[in-house]
Design an enzyme around this catalytic site. Structure first.
Site, PDB file in Angstrom:
ATOM      1  N   CYS A  46      58.765  26.807  77.520  1.00 21.74           N
ATOM      2  CA  CYS A  46      58.494  28.240  77.563  1.00 21.74           C
ATOM      3  C   CYS A  46      57.072  28.508  77.053  1.00 21.74           C
ATOM      4  O   CYS A  46      56.553  27.790  76.197  1.00 21.74           O
ATOM      5  CB  CYS A  46      59.503  29.005  76.707  1.00 21.74           C
ATOM      6  SG  CYS A  46      59.308  30.802  76.817  1.00 21.74           S
ATOM      7  N   ARG A  50      55.621  30.492  69.828  1.00 19.52           N
ATOM      8  CA  ARG A  50      56.291  29.864  68.689  1.00 19.52           C
ATOM      9  C   ARG A  50      56.832  28.473  69.001  1.00 19.52           C
ATOM     10  O   ARG A  50      57.454  27.835  68.159  1.00 19.52           O
ATOM     11  CB  ARG A  50      57.431  30.771  68.206  1.00 19.52           C
ATOM     12  CG  ARG A  50      56.946  32.126  67.709  1.00 19.52           C
ATOM     13  CD  ARG A  50      58.087  33.118  67.591  1.00 19.52           C
ATOM     14  NE  ARG A  50      58.670  33.412  68.908  1.00 19.52           N
ATOM     15  CZ  ARG A  50      59.706  34.244  69.109  1.00 19.52           C
ATOM     16  NH1 ARG A  50      60.268  34.828  68.070  1.00 19.52           N
ATOM     17  NH2 ARG A  50      60.151  34.471  70.332  1.00 19.52           N
ATOM     18  N   CYS A 105      64.853  33.306  73.240  1.00 19.41           N
ATOM     19  CA  CYS A 105      63.857  33.420  74.316  1.00 19.41           C
ATOM     20  C   CYS A 105      63.842  34.837  74.901  1.00 19.41           C
ATOM     21  O   CYS A 105      64.861  35.340  75.379  1.00 19.41           O
ATOM     22  CB  CYS A 105      64.161  32.407  75.416  1.00 19.41           C
ATOM     23  SG  CYS A 105      62.933  32.405  76.737  1.00 19.41           S
TER      24      CYS A 105
HETATM   25 CO    CO Z   1      60.916  31.877  75.737  1.00 18.56          CO
END
Ligand code: CO
Length: 214
Positions: A46, A50, A105
């Site tokens: 992703c 973070r 997410c």
């Molecule tokens: Co994400």
């Protein structure tokens, strides 16, 4: 880091420090990396700030070939991802592919909410497809947070499956390459990665019931 319009200057200063430190600690690193790359891993993750792949896995420049997008999706016609995959597998000879999602997410969460407008809605649509496929499993989970976590995991499993259907991997497996695709999820709350156990090591025929006989 605090917000500041001149913050980018910090990045350049940091880079200078880092380069100096690395040249001291690993004098051969830049000489080696300037010649060629031979990464062991292809990471599909992703874009979330973070979840920085090298930091969370303790890997170095040169170790990982990386593709990132919102919610770590493998979209069948995404030329960006398909080019990274093809180059990684066929030019760099990578045998280990990791698709790593993460709990919390934002892309996955958006897909659990009502339809919305804007460009990103089209991207999130792919996660809504995962919800359609796994609707019964997800509806059976009463706790919202648990349902969210489960969808994050199911999304990774679906992307592992989708990656295993790409022509690049089918061809590589058919040619005898031992390529493995792993599905992982990273926890924002503890920094730990969980292996979902959805590893694929070969092409599997789909049930042929809806095929036309030719
Ligand atoms: Co994400």
């Amino acid at each position: 880091m605090k917000k500041d319009p001149l913050l980018y200057q910090r990045l350049l200063a940091n880079n200078k420090d880092w380069s100096e430190r690395m040249r001291k600690e690993e004098p051969e690193l830049f000489t080696e990396l300037a010649r060629h790359q031979s990464p062991f891993f292809l990471w599909i993750g992703c874009s979330d700030s973070r979840v920085p792949p090298n930091q969370i896995t303790g890997t170095m420049p040169g170790d990982m070939f990386i593709h990132r997008n919102i919610a770590n999706l493998v979209v069948h016609s995404d030329m960006n991802l398909l080019s990274v995959l093809d180059y990684g597998v066929n030019a760099l000879g990578i045998d280990t592919i990791i698709i790593c999602g993460h709990y919390g997410c934002g892309g996955v969460k958006a897909a659990m909410g009502p339809e919305f407008g804007g460009l990103a809605a089209n991207w999130v649509r792919h996660i809504r497809d995962v919800i359609r496929v796994h609707g019964d499993t997800l509806r059976a989970i009463e706790n919202e947070e648990e349902r969210f976590d489960r969808l994050v995991e199911l999304n990774v499993a679906e992307q592992v499956y989708d990656l295993s259907r790409t022509a690049t991997l089918r061809d590589a497996w058919a040619a005898g390459r031992k390529i493995t695709v792993h599905g992982w999820v990273y926890g924002l709350h503890d920094g730990l990665i969980k292996d979902l156990g959805v590893t694929r090591t070969r092409y599997e025929e789909e049930p042929g019931g809806v095929r036309m006989s030719v």
